[in-house]
Motif scaffolding. Structure first.
Motif, PDB file in Angstrom:
ATOM      1  N   TRP A 166       0.829  -1.212   0.000  1.00 46.81           N
ATOM      2  CA  TRP A 166       0.000   0.000   0.000  1.00 46.81           C
ATOM      3  C   TRP A 166       0.859   1.256   0.000  1.00 46.81           C
ATOM      4  CZ3 TRP A 166      -4.560  -1.394  -1.345  1.00 46.81           C
ATOM      5  CH2 TRP A 166      -5.603  -0.464  -1.341  1.00 46.81           C
ATOM      6  N   GLN A 174      -4.020   2.907  -5.296  1.00 48.34           N
ATOM      7  CA  GLN A 174      -4.772   2.391  -4.139  1.00 48.34           C
ATOM      8  C   GLN A 174      -6.265   2.303  -4.455  1.00 48.34           C
ATOM      9  OE1 GLN A 174      -3.531   5.249  -1.214  1.00 48.34           O
ATOM     10  NE2 GLN A 174      -1.636   4.174  -0.737  1.00 48.34           N
ATOM     11  N   GLN A 175      -6.776   3.336  -5.125  1.00 48.62           N
ATOM     12  CA  GLN A 175      -8.199   3.330  -5.503  1.00 48.62           C
ATOM     13  C   GLN A 175      -8.506   2.173  -6.452  1.00 48.62           C
ATOM     14  OE1 GLN A 175     -10.550   5.114  -3.982  1.00 48.62           O
ATOM     15  NE2 GLN A 175      -8.831   5.880  -2.773  1.00 48.62           N
ATOM     16  N   ALA A 177      -6.877  -0.608  -6.640  1.00 47.99           N
ATOM     17  CA  ALA A 177      -6.748  -1.856  -5.872  1.00 47.99           C
ATOM     18  C   ALA A 177      -8.044  -2.176  -5.127  1.00 47.99           C
ATOM     19  CB  ALA A 177      -5.583  -1.753  -4.892  1.00 47.99           C
ATOM     20  N   LEU A 178      -8.693  -1.144  -4.615  1.00 45.82           N
ATOM     21  CA  LEU A 178      -9.926  -1.355  -3.841  1.00 45.82           C
ATOM     22  C   LEU A 178     -11.098  -1.812  -4.726  1.00 45.82           C
ATOM     23  CD1 LEU A 178      -9.657   1.645  -1.344  1.00 45.82           C
ATOM     24  CD2 LEU A 178      -9.312  -0.794  -0.835  1.00 45.82           C
ATOM     25  N   GLN A 179     -10.953  -1.649  -6.048  1.00 45.69           N
ATOM     26  CA  GLN A 179     -12.004  -2.094  -6.980  1.00 45.69           C
ATOM     27  C   GLN A 179     -11.863  -3.573  -7.366  1.00 45.69           C
ATOM     28  OE1 GLN A 179     -14.380   0.242  -7.563  1.00 45.69           O
ATOM     29  NE2 GLN A 179     -13.047   1.479  -6.258  1.00 45.69           N
ATOM     30  N   LYS A 187     -10.481  -9.589   1.800  1.00 47.69           N
ATOM     31  CA  LYS A 187     -11.032  -8.271   2.148  1.00 47.69           C
ATOM     32  C   LYS A 187     -10.773  -7.936   3.612  1.00 47.69           C
ATOM     33  CE  LYS A 187     -14.932  -8.410  -1.005  1.00 47.69           C
ATOM     34  NZ  LYS A 187     -16.344  -8.819  -1.030  1.00 47.69           N
ATOM     35  N   ILE A 190      -7.116  -7.026   4.130  1.00 41.98           N
ATOM     36  CA  ILE A 190      -6.837  -5.697   3.561  1.00 41.98           C
ATOM     37  C   ILE A 190      -7.374  -4.616   4.501  1.00 41.98           C
ATOM     38  CG2 ILE A 190      -7.429  -4.107   1.674  1.00 41.98           C
ATOM     39  CD1 ILE A 190      -7.251  -6.627  -0.206  1.00 41.98           C
ATOM     40  N   ALA A 191      -8.594  -4.816   5.000  1.00 43.07           N
ATOM     41  CA  ALA A 191      -9.178  -3.837   5.935  1.00 43.07           C
ATOM     42  C   ALA A 191      -8.287  -3.698   7.164  1.00 43.07           C
ATOM     43  CB  ALA A 191     -10.580  -4.283   6.332  1.00 43.07           C
ATOM     44  N   LEU A 194      -5.141  -1.739   6.466  1.00 38.20           N
ATOM     45  CA  LEU A 194      -5.380  -0.303   6.212  1.00 38.20           C
ATOM     46  C   LEU A 194      -5.881   0.453   7.438  1.00 38.20           C
ATOM     47  CD1 LEU A 194      -6.925  -0.342   2.631  1.00 38.20           C
ATOM     48  CD2 LEU A 194      -4.547  -0.276   3.320  1.00 38.20           C
TER      49      LEU A 194
END
Length: 195
Positions: A166, A174-175, A177-179, A187, A190-191, A194
């Motif tokens: 990240w 990053q945006q 990656a979140l898609q 998930k 990742i949460a 972050l």
């Protein structure tokens, strides 16, 4: 030779070199030479992420791991220092290999220098194209290699890798990656990374 023909010729030669990879990866039931599949994924993700990428960046993405198997990881000490040495050697090796092929296709020294600059990851965070390349590398990892990686390592190691990944990415990366599609466990990790 026209610019598009030149680019296709370079891709062909990069792919021919990567087709020699003795390591295989099975994708959708079909075995591929590992680095050939990786390089084609790099191109596909770059085309999606940065459709107007320069020729230098398109070439770099395609040859980012060129003939990587020729310098195996276990030829260096299996620790952090060994890993970093191996990575440094690989960058130089890829830059040399790419230059040889690009000379064959008759690219000028200015373009070859630029591809080498990008392969050596110079001025990360300061050079827009070096940063875009890093974003694409991270996106390829997250899209294709993260989930298989997940089952082989413990959560702490995964979270640590995600944090480092990240940090290397731009906000745009990053945006993107979140898609991507991740499993529930993916998930959740990742949460956590972050937080």
């Amino acid at each position: 030779m026209e610019a598009s023909q030149k680019l296709n010729k370079a891709f062909e030669l990069f792919d021919a070199a990567n087709s020699e990879d003795p390591n295989e990866e099975v994708f959708e039931g079909v075995p591929f030479p590992k680095e050939l599949l990786y390089s084609q994924r790099m191109t596909a993700v770059l085309d999606e992420f940065e459709p107007d990428a320069s020729v230098a960046l398109q070439l770099t993405a395609r040859c980012q791991h060129i003939c990587r198997w020729e310098i195996p990881r276990d030829s260096y000490e299996m620790n952090r220092v060994g890993y970093l040495q191996w990575r440094q050697e690989l960058k130089k090796f890829h830059a040399e290999k790419a230059a040889q092929i690009l000379k064959e296709v008759d690219y000028d020294s200015q373009l070859i220098d630029r591809v080498q600059f990008l392969l050596l990851k110079k001025k990360l965070k300061r050079d827009q194209e070096t940063q875009t390349l890093e974003d694409v590398i991270c996106l390829v990892f997250l899209k294709y290699y993260f989930e298989p990686f997940l089952v082989k390592h413990d959560d702490d190691k995964i979270i640590s890798i995600l944090k480092k990944t990240w940090k290397k990415m731009s906000e745009k990366g990053q945006q993107a990656a979140l898609q991507l599609n991740f499993s529930e466990k993916g998930k959740a990790l990742i949460a956590k990374a972050l937080e």
